[in-house]
Motif scaffolding. Structure first.
Motif, mmCIF file in Angstrom:
data_model
loop_
_atom_site.group_PDB
_atom_site.id
_atom_site.type_symbol
_atom_site.label_atom_id
_atom_site.label_comp_id
_atom_site.label_asym_id
_atom_site.label_seq_id
_atom_site.Cartn_x
_atom_site.Cartn_y
_atom_site.Cartn_z
ATOM 1 N N TYR A 159 -5.121 5.139 -0.010
ATOM 2 C CA TYR A 159 -5.593 3.841 0.471
ATOM 3 C C TYR A 159 -6.992 3.561 -0.061
ATOM 4 O O TYR A 159 -7.819 4.476 -0.162
ATOM 5 C CB TYR A 159 -5.660 3.841 1.997
ATOM 6 N N PRO A 160 -7.274 2.321 -0.386
ATOM 7 C CA PRO A 160 -8.667 1.984 -0.707
ATOM 8 C C PRO A 160 -9.530 2.138 0.542
ATOM 9 O O PRO A 160 -9.023 2.018 1.661
ATOM 10 C CB PRO A 160 -8.574 0.522 -1.135
ATOM 11 N N PRO A 161 -10.816 2.423 0.398
ATOM 12 C CA PRO A 161 -11.676 2.565 1.568
ATOM 13 C C PRO A 161 -11.675 1.299 2.419
ATOM 14 O O PRO A 161 -11.569 0.185 1.903
ATOM 15 C CB PRO A 161 -13.061 2.822 0.965
ATOM 16 N N ILE A 162 -11.759 1.492 3.734
ATOM 17 C CA ILE A 162 -11.815 0.351 4.658
ATOM 18 C C ILE A 162 -13.238 -0.175 4.699
ATOM 19 O O ILE A 162 -14.198 0.589 4.817
ATOM 20 C CB ILE A 162 -11.346 0.784 6.061
ATOM 21 N N GLU A 163 -13.360 -1.455 4.575
ATOM 22 C CA GLU A 163 -14.670 -2.118 4.659
ATOM 23 C C GLU A 163 -14.596 -3.222 5.707
ATOM 24 O O GLU A 163 -13.593 -3.939 5.765
ATOM 25 C CB GLU A 163 -15.051 -2.728 3.302
ATOM 26 N N PRO A 164 -15.626 -3.389 6.548
ATOM 27 C CA PRO A 164 -16.833 -2.553 6.629
ATOM 28 C C PRO A 164 -16.520 -1.191 7.245
ATOM 29 O O PRO A 164 -15.358 -0.904 7.561
ATOM 30 C CB PRO A 164 -17.742 -3.375 7.553
ATOM 31 N N THR A 165 -17.524 -0.365 7.414
ATOM 32 C CA THR A 165 -17.310 0.980 7.963
ATOM 33 C C THR A 165 -17.775 1.097 9.415
ATOM 34 O O THR A 165 -17.594 2.146 10.028
ATOM 35 C CB THR A 165 -18.061 2.023 7.114
ATOM 36 N N VAL B 114 -4.452 -1.674 10.097
ATOM 37 C CA VAL B 114 -4.043 -0.763 9.032
ATOM 38 C C VAL B 114 -2.982 0.188 9.587
ATOM 39 O O VAL B 114 -3.258 0.967 10.503
ATOM 40 C CB VAL B 114 -5.230 0.066 8.479
ATOM 41 N N LEU B 115 -1.755 0.101 9.050
ATOM 42 C CA LEU B 115 -0.675 1.015 9.435
ATOM 43 C C LEU B 115 -0.687 2.236 8.509
ATOM 44 O O LEU B 115 -1.398 2.268 7.513
ATOM 45 C CB LEU B 115 0.673 0.303 9.358
ATOM 46 N N ARG B 116 0.135 3.246 8.856
ATOM 47 C CA ARG B 116 0.246 4.488 8.078
ATOM 48 C C ARG B 116 -1.111 5.153 7.889
ATOM 49 O O ARG B 116 -1.383 5.758 6.850
ATOM 50 C CB ARG B 116 0.869 4.224 6.691
ATOM 51 N N MET B 117 -1.944 5.066 8.896
ATOM 52 C CA MET B 117 -3.288 5.635 8.779
ATOM 53 C C MET B 117 -3.603 6.521 9.992
ATOM 54 O O MET B 117 -4.128 6.060 10.996
ATOM 55 C CB MET B 117 -4.328 4.528 8.648
ATOM 56 N N PRO B 118 -3.279 7.823 9.902
ATOM 57 C CA PRO B 118 -3.608 8.728 11.011
ATOM 58 C C PRO B 118 -5.113 8.944 11.151
ATOM 59 O O PRO B 118 -5.853 8.952 10.165
ATOM 60 C CB PRO B 118 -2.916 10.043 10.607
ATOM 61 N N VAL B 119 -5.542 9.112 12.383
ATOM 62 C CA VAL B 119 -6.908 9.534 12.689
ATOM 63 C C VAL B 119 -6.838 11.024 12.987
ATOM 64 O O VAL B 119 -6.068 11.449 13.847
ATOM 65 C CB VAL B 119 -7.475 8.761 13.891
ATOM 66 N N ILE B 120 -7.637 11.847 12.273
ATOM 67 C CA ILE B 120 -7.514 13.296 12.418
ATOM 68 C C ILE B 120 -8.679 13.928 13.173
ATOM 69 O O ILE B 120 -8.601 15.098 13.558
ATOM 70 C CB ILE B 120 -7.347 13.987 11.049
ATOM 71 N N ALA B 121 -9.765 13.169 13.396
ATOM 72 C CA ALA B 121 -10.894 13.762 14.109
ATOM 73 C C ALA B 121 -11.775 12.702 14.728
ATOM 74 O O ALA B 121 -11.843 11.562 14.247
ATOM 75 C CB ALA B 121 -11.731 14.633 13.153
ATOM 76 N N LEU B 122 -12.429 13.098 15.825
ATOM 77 C CA LEU B 122 -13.492 12.294 16.410
ATOM 78 C C LEU B 122 -14.816 12.768 15.826
ATOM 79 O O LEU B 122 -14.986 13.955 15.530
ATOM 80 C CB LEU B 122 -13.529 12.470 17.931
ATOM 81 N N LEU B 123 -15.756 11.868 15.684
ATOM 82 C CA LEU B 123 -17.102 12.219 15.243
ATOM 83 C C LEU B 123 -18.017 12.124 16.451
ATOM 84 O O LEU B 123 -18.183 11.043 17.025
ATOM 85 C CB LEU B 123 -17.562 11.278 14.127
ATOM 86 N N MET C 231 0.831 -1.194 0.000
ATOM 87 C CA MET C 231 0.000 0.000 0.000
ATOM 88 C C MET C 231 0.872 1.252 0.000
ATOM 89 O O MET C 231 1.961 1.268 0.535
ATOM 90 C CB MET C 231 -0.909 0.026 1.230
ATOM 91 N N SER C 232 0.358 2.319 -0.576
ATOM 92 C CA SER C 232 1.081 3.579 -0.608
ATOM 93 C C SER C 232 1.193 4.174 0.780
ATOM 94 O O SER C 232 0.322 3.988 1.623
ATOM 95 C CB SER C 232 0.348 4.559 -1.529
ATOM 96 N N GLU C 233 2.285 4.934 1.011
ATOM 97 C CA GLU C 233 2.443 5.579 2.310
ATOM 98 C C GLU C 233 1.530 6.797 2.432
ATOM 99 O O GLU C 233 1.340 7.334 3.499
ATOM 100 C CB GLU C 233 3.902 5.970 2.521
ATOM 101 N N ASP C 234 0.954 7.277 1.303
ATOM 102 C CA ASP C 234 0.009 8.383 1.348
ATOM 103 C C ASP C 234 -1.353 7.830 1.708
ATOM 104 O O ASP C 234 -1.961 7.081 0.941
ATOM 105 C CB ASP C 234 -0.021 9.074 -0.025
ATOM 106 N N ALA C 235 -1.843 8.197 2.906
ATOM 107 C CA ALA C 235 -3.096 7.621 3.389
ATOM 108 C C ALA C 235 -4.257 7.902 2.447
ATOM 109 O O ALA C 235 -5.199 7.113 2.352
ATOM 110 C CB ALA C 235 -3.414 8.156 4.786
ATOM 111 N N SER C 236 -4.209 9.033 1.702
ATOM 112 C CA SER C 236 -5.321 9.378 0.822
ATOM 113 C C SER C 236 -5.458 8.416 -0.344
ATOM 114 O O SER C 236 -6.498 8.356 -0.988
ATOM 115 C CB SER C 236 -5.159 10.814 0.304
#
Length: 553
Positions: free
Chosen positions: A8-14, A309-318, A1-6
């Motif tokens: 990444y394919p979408p994670i399933e399920p959500t 999933v590595l290289r995947m920052p979390v930027i906000a809480l919902l 996978m690319s190091e650019d998180a954007s």
């Protein structure tokens, strides 16, 4: 996978039962425990490696991790659907970082990848402690191998040398540094402790139990009552019971060790000696470094269906607009994911995106409910040398009791030397980890420098004109030369929120026991009706017993 998180394919399920952010030991234990109960778990980490603040890294990666102060971009404050995004940022847990290489020709870029350096060192496992039992019960033990720590020593302030820690009757008998009187005193004390724990009598029909009054008294006072000499008291307090502060100076002692707790620590030490036939003493260390432990629990979680999933920052809480309750997370890729529960590693900070005061439900939900004492920090140091502290011992622990280096030293300093036979460095080299509790960076650096100077030396080119002074000082014993070193101060404070679970930060203890206590308490708070790693045989791990614990001789 690319190091650019954007990309990444979408994670399933959500939608998941639990989302865990960070792959340190506490997060990985919770992930594995939740997966074992049938929960759906998504385990994320912004780093390209497992372990977070418990990782074992090559030198170049360790340096960049420590000095990196970058934070993920804050999320947009725009709302969506029925939730409000609340930005997450990452605070640096490290400061006062000093990294020095004295032999770049020996430890250059090409050799730096041959090291596996612990971020949270020094750290060991007692053969009979909770972490071993948890690894056996969870099945994680089949993924990690260990080797014995060969010996433990105390730095002796008067003679300025290392004195071995006699951890058994046989060791006391063989110890040449103890006189006959001291040996008899120590043997009698250990016998009393064993009889107290066993509830047996002294041979004359009198039960040798330590009184309730003595059990509640300071351990140091009980040792004085037993008329143990200062040298023996120091060994028991700081090298076996592992007390954290100067127990003989109540003005500076932040945590008095009670006799009952001291006896429990002696019991753990005693039970650890001999638990595994090919472990020489009470302590063991994972081959390839402490970073193997979180990876082992992550592998166990993956067997039970956890998605990593590595290289995947979390930027906000919902957060729910109406109730203020947690609903999910927003990834740096832009995807929103939802879960019933969330666990964050201790470096995350909630940044409320409101110019004025936030809505009351949200304010209440993200209120800091508990902040640990901020008075203390942790000074950590790492040295790489080309020779051992003891020519006949490769893997060893050293404890510097309070005041053993200088009068103002109010906390013990612990040092762990690990060799290439544990696959953490090239052959012929050694890695030493140092740690000490301190009030600030200046005090922490003074503690580390004093501990290093007592046992190590810099290369001739790294010091002012010294001639042969170092050789003359140590005469028969030449100090190992430092080839590379790092010093840094680690924070010990973690905020606990009303609605968000935050895992414990790496502490200054040698073992994982207190960290695991806090981790399991958190899991039970999240899932009060679930058992932690139910003791049932599974197809991939049909028998759960000590025989599965892999300890190399």
């Amino acid at each position: 996978m690319s190091e650019d998180a954007s990309s990444y394919p979408p994670i399933e399920p959500t939608t998941f039962d639990l989302i865990v952010v960070g792959t340190g030991v506490p997060e990985s234990v919770i992930s594995a425990a939740a997966s074992a109960t049938g929960k759906t778990v998504l385990h994320l980490d912004p780093n390209p490696f497992y372990g977070s603040h418990f990782a074992s890294l090559p030198l170049h990666q360790l340096s960049s991790f420590l000095i990196s102060h970058s934070t993920p971009p804050p999320s947009s404050a725009s709302t969506g659907h029925d939730y409000t995004p609340v930005a997450l940022t990452r605070r640096s847990l490290y400061s006062d970082i000093e990294i020095s290489s004295y032999s770049p020709e020996i430890i250059g870029e090409e050799h730096s990848r041959k090291f596996s350096i612990d971020l949270c060192g020094p750290r060991v496992l007692f053969c009979a402690d909770k972490s071993i039992d948890l690894m056996l019960r969870s099945g994680c033990s089949q993924y990690v191998e260990f080797k014995s720590i060969d010996a433990s020593f105390v730095y002796e302030e008067n003679d300025k040398k290392l004195m071995s820690v006699p951890d058994s009757r046989a060791a006391i008998f063989k110890d040449k540094s103890l006189g006959l009187t001291e040996k008899n005193q120590l043997m009698r004390f250990f016998k009393l402790v064993q009889q107290h724990l066993a509830g047996s009598d002294d041979g004359g029909g009198v039960t040798s139990k330590i009184s309730a009054e003595d059990l509640e008294s300071p351990f140091v006072e009980f040792l004085k009552k037993m008329r143990l000499p200062p040298k023996i008291k120091s060994i028991i307090l700081y090298a076996i019971a592992m007390a954290d502060y100067d127990q003989e100076n109540m003005e500076v002692c932040e945590q008095v060790l009670k006799t009952k707790d001291g006896i429990d620590r002696l019991a753990l030490y005693n039970a650890s000696v001999g638990r595994f036939s090919n472990a020489l003493g009470a302590l063991i260390y994972p081959i390839y470094g402490q970073g193997e432990l979180p990876q082992g629990f992550c592998r166990r979680a993956a067997v039970k269906g956890c998605i990593h999933v590595l290289r995947m920052p979390v930027i906000a809480l919902l957060m729910d607009k109406c109730t203020g309750h947690y609903k999910g997370v927003r990834l740096s890729s832009g995807q929103d994911l939802f879960s019933q529960q969330l666990v964050l590693d201790p470096s995350y900070i909630v940044s409320l995106p409101f110019a004025s005061s936030p809505p009351e439900p949200l304010k209440e939900s993200l209120k800091v409910s508990d902040t640990r004492d901020v008075k203390w920090k942790l000074a950590r140091g790492i040295c790489i040398t080309g020779s051992s502290l003891r020519p006949d011992t490769s893997n060893l622990l050293v404890v510097y009791p309070p005041r053993s280096l200088y009068p103002e030293q109010v906390t013990p300093i612990r040092a762990l030397q690990i060799s290439s036979d544990l696959a953490v460095c090239p052959s012929g080299m050694f890695v030493l980890y140092f740690s000490a509790l301190c009030k600030d960076g200046n005090e922490g650096k003074r503690l580390l420098h004093a501990a290093m100077d007592a046992l190590l030396t810099l290369p001739e080119s790294g010091r002012p004109e010294s001639g042969t002074a170092v050789q003359n000082e140590v005469a028969a014993e030449v100090k190992p030369t430092i080839l590379w070193k790092a010093l840094y101060i680690q924070e010990l404070t973690v905020d606990q929120f009303e609605s968000i679970s935050t895992t414990p930060i790496p502490d200054g203890d040698l073992s994982y026991n207190n960290l695991l206590d806090a981790t399991l308490k958190l899991f039970q708070k999240m899932y009060p009706h679930e058992e932690v790693f139910p003791e049932t045989a599974s197809p991939e791990n049909p028998e759960d017993d000590d025989n599965e614990f892999s300890l190399e001789s």
